[in-house]
Design an enzyme around this catalytic site. Sequence first.
Site, PDB file in Angstrom:
ATOM      1  N   GLU A   1      77.042  15.794  16.766  1.00  0.00           N
ATOM      2  CA  GLU A   1      76.153  16.852  16.275  1.00  0.00           C
ATOM      3  C   GLU A   1      74.922  16.990  17.158  1.00  0.00           C
ATOM      4  O   GLU A   1      74.498  18.098  17.459  1.00  0.00           O
ATOM      5  CB  GLU A   1      75.741  16.583  14.819  1.00  0.00           C
TER       6      GLU A   1
ATOM      7  N   TYR B   1      70.708  20.639   9.022  1.00  0.00           N
ATOM      8  CA  TYR B   1      72.096  20.906   9.432  1.00  0.00           C
ATOM      9  C   TYR B   1      72.847  19.595   9.711  1.00  0.00           C
ATOM     10  O   TYR B   1      73.946  19.364   9.210  1.00  0.00           O
ATOM     11  CB  TYR B   1      72.147  21.820  10.668  1.00  0.00           C
TER      12      TYR B   1
ATOM     13  N   ASP C   1      74.847  26.470   9.923  1.00  0.00           N
ATOM     14  CA  ASP C   1      74.252  26.821  11.213  1.00  0.00           C
ATOM     15  C   ASP C   1      74.253  28.346  11.326  1.00  0.00           C
ATOM     16  O   ASP C   1      74.697  29.045  10.414  1.00  0.00           O
ATOM     17  CB  ASP C   1      74.987  26.134  12.379  1.00  0.00           C
TER      18      ASP C   1
END
Length: 275
Positions: free
Chosen positions: A37, A117, A135
């Site tokens: 991520e 997120y 997102d």
Amino acid sequence: MSKQYIFKKKLLSWSTKNTREYSWRNTQDPWKILLLEVISQQTQLDRANKYYQKFIKKFPSPSEMAKASKKEILKMWSGLGYNSRAIRLHEASKILSKSSFDSIYPDFDVLPGVGEYTKNALLSFAYNDKVITQDTNVLRIFSRFFGIEDPQKFINENQKNLLKNIRSRKFNEVLMDFGSEICKSKNPSCSLCMFDNECKKFIQVKQTRQQAFKGSNREIRGKIIKHLIDNNNVEMSSLKMVIKTEDNKLKNILKKLESEGMITIKNKKLIEIST
Ligand code: SF4
């Protein structure tokens, strides 16, 4: 069937033939998920994948990264940009080497560099919590399909229902793939999309186009030609009754059609398709 049900059902059915394969998609290891991520922020997935493979090989757990020097991390990060992300990841690894993901669950945002997120990605992909990762791609899809101004609020209010009887990970991956392949930020591929009859955005665009076409010269030209194909030697007066537009507009369009050799006007009265 509710709109949310159709949205989910069609997306899942689309995914059966369109899922992108990445190694991290089979892992529930929160460290691997965090690495991916952070690396993939503002980076294309295929490019991020190369860095991810390099990092996970060298640092298979937070402890290995914690032992590395800042210089070493930055050297490996080189080419990805946003070096501060690498520094924060390094700091997070130091915290995690002394604790664990489980011990800070669900508050992963206490880690440096972990925002809403990434926290949700960890909750969904590592812990299968019922959360939708939000997102810009995901927000765009919801905003377009449901025609809503505040997709974030909508998702927060409806995610439990949307994720009923389904692993959140699966749904989040499908949304990512769909946003990248079909409902792209610029030039969405609506003609390839299975939502053409349900998507609010698509319906709005279609209606706007139809309204623009209504009464346009293009529409009137089409109507005139059709009428002349179906009838011979049409009188100007009867054409006016059929076409129902201002005299001047009709006159100009007929003049243009005549100059293009499409029609013939005899004695300014009888009109027919040119031979
Ligand atoms: S119809 Fe177009 S705008 Fe709507 S969801 Fe599909 S691709 Fe996106």
